[in-house]
Design an enzyme around this catalytic site. Structure first.
Site, PDB file in Angstrom:
ATOM      1  N   HIS A  17     -36.426   7.835  -6.674  1.00 55.29           N
ATOM      2  CA  HIS A  17     -36.702   8.926  -7.622  1.00 55.29           C
ATOM      3  C   HIS A  17     -36.847   8.317  -9.011  1.00 55.29           C
ATOM      4  CE1 HIS A  17     -35.580  13.283  -9.041  1.00 55.29           C
ATOM      5  NE2 HIS A  17     -36.403  12.696  -9.899  1.00 55.29           N
ATOM      6  N   HIS A  19     -39.789   8.300 -12.218  1.00 52.69           N
ATOM      7  CA  HIS A  19     -41.084   8.688 -12.796  1.00 52.69           C
ATOM      8  C   HIS A  19     -41.558   7.526 -13.653  1.00 52.69           C
ATOM      9  CE1 HIS A  19     -40.419  12.987 -11.738  1.00 52.69           C
ATOM     10  NE2 HIS A  19     -39.154  12.619 -11.850  1.00 52.69           N
ATOM     11  N   HIS A 197     -39.101  18.112  -6.154  1.00 55.49           N
ATOM     12  CA  HIS A 197     -37.910  18.387  -6.953  1.00 55.49           C
ATOM     13  C   HIS A 197     -37.470  19.822  -6.637  1.00 55.49           C
ATOM     14  CE1 HIS A 197     -39.147  14.885  -9.208  1.00 55.49           C
ATOM     15  NE2 HIS A 197     -38.267  15.058 -10.164  1.00 55.49           N
ATOM     16  N   GLU A 200     -32.419  21.249  -9.102  1.00 61.33           N
ATOM     17  CA  GLU A 200     -31.933  20.521 -10.287  1.00 61.33           C
ATOM     18  C   GLU A 200     -31.456  21.596 -11.264  1.00 61.33           C
ATOM     19  OE1 GLU A 200     -35.069  18.600 -12.553  1.00 61.33           O
ATOM     20  OE2 GLU A 200     -33.669  17.378 -13.717  1.00 61.33           O
ATOM     21  N   ASP A 278     -34.479   8.333 -12.314  1.00 60.48           N
ATOM     22  CA  ASP A 278     -35.320   9.430 -12.816  1.00 60.48           C
ATOM     23  C   ASP A 278     -36.243   8.971 -13.959  1.00 60.48           C
ATOM     24  OD1 ASP A 278     -36.280  12.014 -12.623  1.00 60.48           O
ATOM     25  OD2 ASP A 278     -34.529  12.987 -13.479  1.00 60.48           O
ATOM     26  N   ASP A 279     -35.752   9.026 -15.200  1.00 64.31           N
ATOM     27  CA  ASP A 279     -36.548   8.635 -16.376  1.00 64.31           C
ATOM     28  C   ASP A 279     -35.684   7.728 -17.250  1.00 64.31           C
ATOM     29  OD1 ASP A 279     -38.954  10.596 -16.094  1.00 64.31           O
ATOM     30  OD2 ASP A 279     -37.173  11.848 -15.840  1.00 64.31           O
TER      31      ASP A 279
HETATM   32  N1  HPA Z   1     -37.337  17.046 -13.311  1.00 78.06           N
HETATM   33  C1  HPA Z   1     -38.526  17.633 -13.372  1.00 78.06           C
HETATM   34  N2  HPA Z   1     -39.594  17.035 -13.855  1.00 78.06           N
HETATM   35  C2  HPA Z   1     -39.487  15.781 -14.271  1.00 78.06           C
HETATM   36  C3  HPA Z   1     -38.290  15.113 -14.239  1.00 78.06           C
HETATM   37  C4  HPA Z   1     -37.149  15.776 -13.701  1.00 78.06           C
HETATM   38  O1  HPA Z   1     -36.020  15.264 -13.617  1.00 78.06           O
HETATM   39  N3  HPA Z   1     -38.514  13.885 -14.738  1.00 78.06           N
HETATM   40  C5  HPA Z   1     -39.835  13.805 -15.047  1.00 78.06           C
HETATM   41  N4  HPA Z   1     -40.427  14.967 -14.773  1.00 78.06           N
HETATM   42 ZN    ZN Z   2     -37.399  13.584 -11.469  1.00 76.10          ZN
END
Ligand code: HPA
Ligand code: ZN
Length: 336
Positions: A17, A19, A197, A200, A278-279
């Site tokens: 996971h 991006h 996703h 969350e 994630d990011d």
């Molecule tokens: N959630 C939804 N969209 C996203 C995320 C995330 O954690 N990271 C990058 N785009």
């Molecule tokens: Zn994500």
């Protein structure tokens, strides 16, 4: 007491996971802004980092999409991706399944091929030079229409052999998985492996929709499943992987602090949990840092770390032989 820092560093890992646009460090953002003559709202790296304070998912996405505007050429996408792979190698990542968001770029007039070519070239170089295998997953932006997602899928069809899966990201609230049923039906028919996703910020019902309507193989995040006992039972029975991102969840206020994170409870419930970043450029740490801070906050045992590393390979889209090989390498670390 094991040396957890060393153990986590040595642990072979798969990242599931991530991006790629979320690995854009402020230093590279400034360089690319200069190289491409694109204005950005920060005059220094420090100022950019100071701006990375988020109140929820949307407040992050606004900044994240603005940052992506510096990515214009094939070389930019190569540089972005290769920089991530070098960091992943330092964390002993052996396999990575990365997301990219074509619409973030095609909507600015960047050609689909420019994005794909740059990312893929870096992934191939990473496989050669750093011994990291990969899969590429194309995400649809769920705040945009289902028609726009379908048009993006059509652009991807000629590149099917280069893109392994499809995913769904961006603003979760009010954009349920069901909105993308037709797109996912078509993507699965074309042979793309589906993930999404869900859970969350959105409710457990979105996790059910992702499973039942989009027929996904994994749930990205999924942490809100614990609000629904029947859903947990099903996720355990079917061993549906959850790609959890602890530092992201704290930065976006899904949990107040890492100590409050439910990852330990998810593991105790018997769910197939993985740890991911994630990011990482925006959330304060790559996968190793996610493992370490979570271990410290929740007091995870070495058996739990072993389980998390095993899960990362089991949940990957690698062939079974490769999965066994990686799991053997994980288990070797714990044999004495
Ligand atoms: N959630 C939804 N969209 C996203 C995320 C995330 O954690 N990271 C990058 N785009
Ligand atoms: Zn994500």
């Amino acid at each position: 007491m094991p040396d957890f820092k060393q153990l986590i560093k040595d642990l072979p890992k798969a990242e599931l996971h991530l991006h790629i646009e979320g690995t854009l460090e402020p230093e590279l953002m400034m360089q690319l802004a200069e190289r491409n003559q694109v204005p950005i709202p920060y005059s220094s790296v420090e100022e950019a980092r100071r701006a990375y304070e988020f109140s929820d998912l949307q407040s992050f996405l606004d900044i994240y999409y603005a940052g992506a505007a510096v990515l214009n050429t094939r070389q930019d996408f190569f540089d972005l991706t290769y920089a991530y792979l070098e960091r992943a190698a330092a964390d002993n990542v052996r396999h990575t399944e990365i997301f990219f968001d074509p619409q973030t770029h095609t909507d600015r007039g960047i050609e689909f091929d420019v994005v794909l070519d740059g990312i893929e070239e870096a992934l191939k170089a990473g496989q050669r030079n750093l011994n990291i295998s990969y899969r590429l997953i194309m995400c649809f932006l769920r705040h945009l229409s289902a028609e726009a997602a379908m048009a993006t899928l059509e652009q991807a069809l000629p590149h099917k052999h280069r893109i392994h899966g499809v995913g769904l990201d961006s603003s979760e609230k009010d954009h349920p998985p069901a909105k993308f049923k037709a797109v996912y039906d078509r993507a699965r028919d074309a042979g793309f492996l589906p993930v999404a996703h869900a859970g969350e910020e959105g409710p457990p019902e979105y996790i059910r929709e992702a499973l039942d309507i989009l027929k996904v193989e994994r749930i990205d995040h999924g942490v809100r499943c614990l609000e629904d006992a029947d859903l947990v039972k099903r996720l355990v029975a079917e061993q549906v992987p959850l790609t959890v991102c602890p530092l992201s969840n704290v930065k976006l206020k899904v949990f107040d602090t890492l100590v409050d994170h439910n990852l330990g409870a998810l593991l105790d419930a018997g769910l197939c949990v993985t740890i991911n970043s994630d990011d990482p450029a925006y959330f304060g740490g790559y996968i190793g840092e996610n493992f370490l801070q979570t271990q410290q906050a929740l007091g995870l045992s070495s058996a739990q770390l072993q389980q998390l590393a095993r899960n990362s390979f089991t949940a990957s889209f690698l062939p079974d032989d490769d999965i066994s090989h990686h799991i053997h390498d994980v288990d070797r670390l714990f044999r004495d």
